[in-house]
Design a protein around this motif. Structure first.
Motif, mmCIF file in Angstrom:
data_model
loop_
_atom_site.group_PDB
_atom_site.id
_atom_site.type_symbol
_atom_site.label_atom_id
_atom_site.label_comp_id
_atom_site.label_asym_id
_atom_site.label_seq_id
_atom_site.Cartn_x
_atom_site.Cartn_y
_atom_site.Cartn_z
ATOM 1 N N HIS A 37 0.840 -1.198 0.000
ATOM 2 C CA HIS A 37 0.000 0.000 0.000
ATOM 3 C C HIS A 37 0.875 1.248 0.000
ATOM 4 C CE1 HIS A 37 0.967 -0.688 4.244
ATOM 5 N NE2 HIS A 37 0.852 0.617 4.391
ATOM 6 N N ASP A 38 0.278 2.367 -0.381
ATOM 7 C CA ASP A 38 0.920 3.673 -0.289
ATOM 8 C C ASP A 38 0.226 4.441 0.828
ATOM 9 O OD1 ASP A 38 2.597 3.284 -2.540
ATOM 10 O OD2 ASP A 38 0.936 3.828 -3.873
ATOM 11 N N LEU A 39 1.015 5.114 1.640
ATOM 12 C CA LEU A 39 0.435 5.936 2.704
ATOM 13 C C LEU A 39 0.020 7.284 2.125
ATOM 14 C CD1 LEU A 39 2.879 5.327 5.692
ATOM 15 C CD2 LEU A 39 0.525 4.535 5.469
ATOM 16 N N LEU A 40 -1.255 7.581 2.211
ATOM 17 C CA LEU A 40 -1.735 8.916 1.848
ATOM 18 C C LEU A 40 -1.640 9.833 3.060
ATOM 19 C CD1 LEU A 40 -4.898 7.957 -0.233
ATOM 20 C CD2 LEU A 40 -2.607 8.514 -1.057
ATOM 21 N N ILE A 73 -4.796 5.210 3.289
ATOM 22 C CA ILE A 73 -3.887 4.466 2.408
ATOM 23 C C ILE A 73 -4.513 4.306 1.020
ATOM 24 C CG2 ILE A 73 -2.858 3.197 4.325
ATOM 25 C CD1 ILE A 73 -5.054 1.289 1.974
ATOM 26 N N ARG A 74 -3.676 3.931 0.050
ATOM 27 C CA ARG A 74 -4.151 3.580 -1.280
ATOM 28 C C ARG A 74 -3.503 2.253 -1.662
ATOM 29 N NH1 ARG A 74 -2.643 7.731 -4.673
ATOM 30 N NH2 ARG A 74 -4.609 8.787 -4.288
ATOM 31 N N LEU A 75 -4.330 1.314 -2.098
ATOM 32 C CA LEU A 75 -3.829 0.035 -2.583
ATOM 33 C C LEU A 75 -3.276 0.219 -4.001
ATOM 34 C CD1 LEU A 75 -6.688 -2.377 -1.407
ATOM 35 C CD2 LEU A 75 -4.471 -1.958 -0.315
ATOM 36 N N PRO A 76 -2.380 -0.667 -4.449
ATOM 37 C CA PRO A 76 -1.848 -0.552 -5.818
ATOM 38 C C PRO A 76 -2.942 -0.546 -6.889
ATOM 39 C CG PRO A 76 -0.578 -2.141 -4.574
ATOM 40 C CD PRO A 76 -1.748 -1.754 -3.712
ATOM 41 N N HIS A 82 -9.663 4.458 4.719
ATOM 42 C CA HIS A 82 -9.447 5.359 5.852
ATOM 43 C C HIS A 82 -9.707 4.598 7.141
ATOM 44 C CE1 HIS A 82 -9.495 8.622 2.949
ATOM 45 N NE2 HIS A 82 -10.603 8.103 2.468
ATOM 46 N N GLY A 83 -8.965 4.916 8.162
ATOM 47 C CA GLY A 83 -9.183 4.314 9.471
ATOM 48 C C GLY A 83 -9.109 5.375 10.552
ATOM 49 N N TYR A 84 -10.131 5.419 11.395
ATOM 50 C CA TYR A 84 -10.177 6.313 12.552
ATOM 51 C C TYR A 84 -10.484 5.451 13.757
ATOM 52 C CZ TYR A 84 -10.417 10.508 9.634
ATOM 53 O OH TYR A 84 -10.135 11.511 8.755
ATOM 54 N N VAL A 85 -9.642 5.515 14.798
ATOM 55 C CA VAL A 85 -9.866 4.710 15.998
ATOM 56 C C VAL A 85 -9.637 5.569 17.239
ATOM 57 C CG1 VAL A 85 -9.217 2.555 14.853
ATOM 58 C CG2 VAL A 85 -7.482 3.845 16.075
ATOM 59 N N GLN A 86 -10.290 5.203 18.315
ATOM 60 C CA GLN A 86 -10.079 5.889 19.581
ATOM 61 C C GLN A 86 -8.724 5.484 20.140
ATOM 62 O OE1 GLN A 86 -13.225 5.547 22.487
ATOM 63 N NE2 GLN A 86 -14.756 5.390 20.879
ATOM 64 N N ALA A 96 -7.230 -0.779 10.036
ATOM 65 C CA ALA A 96 -8.614 -0.399 9.716
ATOM 66 C C ALA A 96 -8.666 0.242 8.324
ATOM 67 C CB ALA A 96 -9.163 0.553 10.770
ATOM 68 N N ALA A 97 -7.705 1.097 7.999
ATOM 69 C CA ALA A 97 -7.665 1.731 6.681
ATOM 70 C C ALA A 97 -7.434 0.693 5.584
ATOM 71 C CB ALA A 97 -6.571 2.802 6.645
ATOM 72 N N LEU A 98 -6.534 -0.252 5.833
ATOM 73 C CA LEU A 98 -6.267 -1.300 4.849
ATOM 74 C C LEU A 98 -7.502 -2.159 4.606
ATOM 75 C CD1 LEU A 98 -2.686 -2.278 5.972
ATOM 76 C CD2 LEU A 98 -3.336 -1.533 3.675
ATOM 77 N N ILE A 99 -8.179 -2.553 5.665
ATOM 78 C CA ILE A 99 -9.373 -3.397 5.517
ATOM 79 C C ILE A 99 -10.476 -2.615 4.816
ATOM 80 C CG2 ILE A 99 -11.165 -4.675 6.761
ATOM 81 C CD1 ILE A 99 -8.938 -5.318 8.876
ATOM 82 N N ASP A 100 -10.601 -1.329 5.127
ATOM 83 C CA ASP A 100 -11.594 -0.498 4.432
ATOM 84 C C ASP A 100 -11.332 -0.517 2.935
ATOM 85 O OD1 ASP A 100 -13.617 1.470 3.919
ATOM 86 O OD2 ASP A 100 -12.070 3.026 3.972
ATOM 87 N N ALA A 101 -10.092 -0.343 2.526
ATOM 88 C CA ALA A 101 -9.757 -0.354 1.095
ATOM 89 C C ALA A 101 -9.960 -1.747 0.504
ATOM 90 C CB ALA A 101 -8.319 0.103 0.890
#
Length: 149
Positions: A37-40, A73-76, A82-86, A96-101
């Motif tokens: 992945h690429d970090l945005l 993040i952006r997958l190839p 996107h992931g937002y956690v407490q 969370a961002a990876l699974i969302d993508a």
């Protein structure tokens, strides 16, 4: 320049909430190897203002600040997650961002491998809490004296 209006996807909203509530260790077990992945937006810690309402319906007021961690993040293949956690767990936000993508790419596979187990575990946790709370419930009743039917 204003942002385009978007309609929130209720399924994605539910998935993001599930990922945010899931224990970080469990996400690490379900996704031990991070895909390419690429970090945005690298995982970063910040604070958000939590608002409340008196009685749930009154005027809103600032309750206080809550620490959150976010990542994007952006997958190839082009999907953005996107992931937002407490709290302050950068690994949790990144997963969370990876699974969302990944859900945008392979919905059925991620559903079966990651999301379904998380939903089942969350339902079991909620049931255990409800059972524990029900055990402390007190039933009140009133006896009426001196009245004949």
């Amino acid at each position: 320049m204003s942002r385009p209006e978007t309609t929130p996807d209720p399924v994605r909203k539910e998935v993001l909430g599930l990922l945010a509530r899931a224990p970080s260790e469990r996400l690490a077990q379900l996704l031990p190897e991070l895909p390419e992945h690429d970090l945005l937006r690298a995982p970063e810690i910040g604070a958000v203002m939590v608002r409340g309402r008196a009685g749930g319906t009154g005027a809103p007021f600032n309750l206080g600040e809550k620490t959150v961690t976010r990542a994007s993040i952006r997958l190839p293949s082009g999907e953005v997650g996107h992931g937002y956690v407490q709290g302050r767990d950068k690994g949790h936000a990144l997963r969370a961002a990876l699974i969302d993508a990944m859900t945008q790419q392979d919905t059925a596979g991620i559903e079966a491998r990651i999301l379904a187990p998380l939903r089942d575990e969350e339902a079991a946790r909620r049931k255990a809490i409800a059972t524990e709370a029900a055990a402390t419930r007190v039933e009140f009743f009133t006896l009426v004296r001196g009245e004949d039917e």
